[in-house]
Structure formats: C-alpha cells, structure tokens
Design an enzyme around this catalytic site. Structure first.
Site, PDB file in Angstrom:
ATOM      1  N   GLU A 100      -1.355 -16.533 -10.170  1.00  0.00           N
ATOM      2  CA  GLU A 100      -0.638 -15.734 -11.171  1.00  0.00           C
ATOM      3  C   GLU A 100       0.876 -16.032 -10.962  1.00  0.00           C
ATOM      4  O   GLU A 100       1.677 -15.902 -11.758  1.00  0.00           O
ATOM      5  CB  GLU A 100      -0.854 -14.424 -10.548  1.00  0.00           C
ATOM      6  CG  GLU A 100      -2.608 -13.951 -11.156  1.00  0.00           C
ATOM      7  CD  GLU A 100      -2.963 -12.676 -10.667  1.00  0.00           C
ATOM      8  OE1 GLU A 100      -4.025 -12.042 -11.132  1.00  0.00           O
ATOM      9  OE2 GLU A 100      -2.116 -12.093  -9.934  1.00  0.00           O
TER      10      GLU A 100
ATOM     11  N   TYR B 147       0.953  -1.111  -0.185  1.00  0.00           N
ATOM     12  CA  TYR B 147      -0.065  -0.090   0.016  1.00  0.00           C
ATOM     13  C   TYR B 147       0.957   1.180  -0.053  1.00  0.00           C
ATOM     14  O   TYR B 147       0.662   2.220  -0.569  1.00  0.00           O
ATOM     15  CB  TYR B 147      -0.951  -0.036   1.323  1.00  0.00           C
ATOM     16  CG  TYR B 147      -1.858  -1.102   1.192  1.00  0.00           C
ATOM     17  CD1 TYR B 147      -3.206  -1.056   0.455  1.00  0.00           C
ATOM     18  CD2 TYR B 147      -1.687  -2.082   1.971  1.00  0.00           C
ATOM     19  CE1 TYR B 147      -4.026  -2.035   0.427  1.00  0.00           C
ATOM     20  CE2 TYR B 147      -2.439  -3.331   2.004  1.00  0.00           C
ATOM     21  CZ  TYR B 147      -4.018  -3.176   1.251  1.00  0.00           C
ATOM     22  OH  TYR B 147      -4.779  -4.031   1.117  1.00  0.00           O
TER      23      TYR B 147
ATOM     24  N   CYS C 275      -6.696  -5.464  -7.414  1.00  0.00           N
ATOM     25  CA  CYS C 275      -6.334  -4.856  -6.047  1.00  0.00           C
ATOM     26  C   CYS C 275      -6.044  -6.053  -5.102  1.00  0.00           C
ATOM     27  O   CYS C 275      -5.286  -5.783  -4.047  1.00  0.00           O
ATOM     28  CB  CYS C 275      -7.672  -4.176  -5.486  1.00  0.00           C
ATOM     29  SG  CYS C 275      -9.265  -5.132  -5.412  1.00  0.00           S
ATOM     30  N   HIS C 276      -6.176  -7.191  -5.647  1.00  0.00           N
ATOM     31  CA  HIS C 276      -5.601  -8.471  -4.839  1.00  0.00           C
ATOM     32  C   HIS C 276      -4.190  -8.482  -4.997  1.00  0.00           C
ATOM     33  O   HIS C 276      -3.487  -9.387  -4.030  1.00  0.00           O
ATOM     34  CB  HIS C 276      -6.180  -9.721  -5.376  1.00  0.00           C
ATOM     35  CG  HIS C 276      -5.790 -10.170  -6.818  1.00  0.00           C
ATOM     36  ND1 HIS C 276      -6.714  -9.505  -7.833  1.00  0.00           N
ATOM     37  CD2 HIS C 276      -4.856 -10.724  -7.261  1.00  0.00           C
ATOM     38  CE1 HIS C 276      -5.841  -9.991  -9.178  1.00  0.00           C
ATOM     39  NE2 HIS C 276      -4.879 -10.805  -8.750  1.00  0.00           N
TER      40      HIS C 276
ATOM     41  N   ASN D 222     -12.755  -0.347  -4.948  1.00  0.00           N
ATOM     42  CA  ASN D 222     -12.633  -0.868  -6.392  1.00  0.00           C
ATOM     43  C   ASN D 222     -14.005  -2.096  -6.547  1.00  0.00           C
ATOM     44  O   ASN D 222     -14.161  -2.769  -5.622  1.00  0.00           O
ATOM     45  CB  ASN D 222     -11.369  -1.589  -6.704  1.00  0.00           C
ATOM     46  CG  ASN D 222     -11.607  -2.504  -7.993  1.00  0.00           C
ATOM     47  OD1 ASN D 222     -12.238  -2.083  -8.801  1.00  0.00           O
ATOM     48  ND2 ASN D 222     -10.882  -3.485  -7.881  1.00  0.00           N
TER      49      ASN D 222
END
Length: 359
Positions: A346, A288, A319-320, A311
């Site tokens: 991912e 962040y 945002c993850h 979001n």
C-alpha cells in the site's frame, strides 16, 4: 537479495517449517540446484549456506535462478492439489450431480485419493463436500417456497429421511415449507499471500480470512450458531466480484473495495472501531492509542486492540494499518510478515515512506 542476517535466519527457519503465513513474502534460491522456491515448497530443504533469499520472484529470476517445477513460484500460490482443483471444478460444472466410482475413473482420479485429499484440505470427504454443495441449491429452493419433495428430488436425495438428516447436520434443524432459511456461501480463494476463505450471501460479505489463521474453524462455527445460518461451499456473484477485486489489490491495481459488508456481527464498540479502520487511507498507518482517541475513549487502546483482533474481514476492514505507538507492527492474526507485506504494497501504491519494524 536479502543480506540482513536476522531476516535470513528467520526466513530459513520459516522455510524449514514450511510456514504458510510467510507465503509470498520471500523466495529462496538454492545455489546447488540453481532453482528458486516459495517458503512452502515440499522439496527437501537445502542447507542454510546454500540459500539466498529474495523479496520477489522477479529478483530471484534476475539472479539467474530457475523456477521450481514443484511449487511453481511464478504462479499464484495454492494449497490445493491438482486433483482437488479438478474435482472442485467438476462440482461447480454440475453442483447437483451424484458421484459414483465411475465418475472418478472418468477424471482419472481414484475415489480413495479424492476422499483422503479432501479430508486433509477441507475437513470433509469429497462426497460430503459434493453433498453440501447440493444442499446449497436445496436451501435456495426452500427459501423460494418450492415444495420440499421437489427440492429433495432435485438435490439428488432419494430418501426424505436422508435429506432431512443432511439438513440437520448442517443447520441443526429440519426444514419446513416456507421456512426462512439464511444461506451463506463459502468460497476458497488463492492470493499472492496464500489461500483465503470468504463467506457471503448474495448481498454482503461476512468473513474473509487466511485459511491458516489460528482458530478459524471455531470462529466460523461461532458465527454459524450465533446467526443461525447454514454455510455451504460454492460461489455467487458477490464472491466472484470479491475475488476479482482482491486480485487487482494484490497486483497493486486497486487500493479500495466496494464490496458491501455485513453489520450483523460485532458489538456497537467493535462496529465503530471497524468503521474507523475503513477510514484510514491506504498507505497510511495509525497507532492503537490514536484509534482509541478517534473512538472517543483515549484509555480504551486495549479494547481497540481486541476489536482489531475480533475483525473477521481481513484487508477490506484494514486492521493491518494499525501499529504500536513506537512504530512497531504490533499483532496481526494473519501473521506479522503478511502485515508488513500488505503495508509495503500500500505504501508503494500511495508513494508513502514510513519505517516499520517487524518483531
């Protein structure tokens, strides 16, 4: 098989609660029956000592467990019953159809079952759902300048008052000839991590959320009022393409999306944060604080976190991929276990190896 006792304790509790936010993140093998289930299986829950937990259905199958016939863990998870699925498909075959008790008999489904199950799933009865779908067609006709009387008749409304009342309940206004009406379409989508809802027009996506997100109904209502739009169930080419791309993503065959996103939602600061989120490469994470620095204000990490929370296009605006400075996951509206699963997917696709902590 999962051997970490803390994870076992957590997963067993989620199994007892049938917590949908853990859908797809683990599977449970029951020693006494020899079957394996998903977290939301409606069957009677086994004792903890009779459970073995696995990351994937494949691992459970290799451990000689058979798939449960009730929750069907080898298929894409769905919270829709077979009856509701059949009815939704029937509506899509003929969106302008007016339903009668005989129509339900032809599908071997009782009208009471349709009413009760739709109410539980969508917050409206089947008749209300079908009417909303017909109104979607009507909105298109009005927007294209078709006379109101023909639109009313084509949509299956015998009474003009009934037609106008139906519009008022959805739009808060009565349609007039050549009125510029904005119509958004909502589509229910099944994914490896549970059901999602997507809202879009023919040109851009407005919302993509897990259906069990807390406060989702209020979020959609705020969007509807703020943008002065009508939202009706259905589908369009953009939503069909989104569903296809999501399927490829969850199968590990896609790492990015080319779905156009709306710019009509959010403050300038939020839009900037969301733009930066989309620049984070798949398989990578950012804190962040680092995101606040990129946004031009190192002290604005709390504002960045709030922008993340605001979001409403999950996965496509990733945002993850934002975590805390000490490497822990932080928060995620879809649930921390889903966040960890998405990051792991991912990372495997990108060949990355970062250590993440779920807390």
């Amino acid at each position: 098989m999962i051997r970490d006792q803390k994870e076992v304790d957590t997963f067993y509790q989620m199994l007892i609660e049938r917590n949908s936010s853990y859908e797809g993140t683990f599977f449970v093998g029951v020693k006494t029956t020899g079957i394996f289930c998903r977290p939301t299986c409606p069957a009677k829950k086994p004792k903890k000592e009779n459970c073995e937990f696995f990351r994937t259905a494949k691992e459970a199958a290799l451990a000689s467990y058979r798939p449960c016939k009730r929750c069907q863990p080898l298929n894409t998870p769905s919270t829709l019953s077979p009856e509701v699925k059949k009815l939704v498909e029937a509506i899509e075959e003929n969106p302008q159809r007016k339903w009668s008790d005989k129509d339900f008999d032809d599908l071997a489904i009782s009208a009471n079952t349709a009413r009760r199950q739709f109410k539980k799933q969508f917050g409206m009865t089947f008749i209300e759902y079908a009417r909303a779908r017909r109104l979607g067609t009507a909105f298109q006709h009005i927007r294209n300048g078709k006379p109101l009387i023909y639109t009313q008749m084509d949509s299956g409304f015998e009474s003009s008052n009934g037609f106008r009342d139906a519009f008022t309940r959805i739009m808060g206004d009565v349609p007039k000839k050549n009125k510029n009406i904005t119509l958004l379409t909502a589509k229910w989508m099944e994914t490896a991590l549970g059901s999602m809802i997507a809202i879009a027009d023919e040109h851009e996506l407005y919302l993509l959320e897990f259906v069990d997100r807390r406060g989702l109904e209020k979020e959609i209502e705020r969007m509807r009022v703020k943008l002065s739009v009508a939202i009706v169930p259905g589908t369009n080419e953009l939503l069909e393409e989104l569903e296809q791309q999501l399927g490829e993503y969850f199968e590990g065959e896609r790492s990015s999306f080319d779905i156009p996103l709306t710019d009509k939602i959010g403050s300038s600061f939020q839009k900037n944060v969301w733009r930066l989120l989309r620049e984070i490469p798949p398989g990578k994470t950012i804190s962040y604080k680092e995101l606040a620095i990129q946004a031009g204000n190192p002290k604005a990490y709390r504002a960045v976190a709030r922008a993340n929370g605001a979001n409403q296009i999950a996965i496509l605006i990733p945002c993850h991929r934002v975590i805390t400075s000490n490497g822990e996951l932080g928060g995620y509206a879809g649930g921390l276990q889903r966040k960890a699963w998405l990051l792991e997917l991912e990372k495997m696709k990108a060949g990355c190896h970062e250590n993440l902590t779920v807390y």
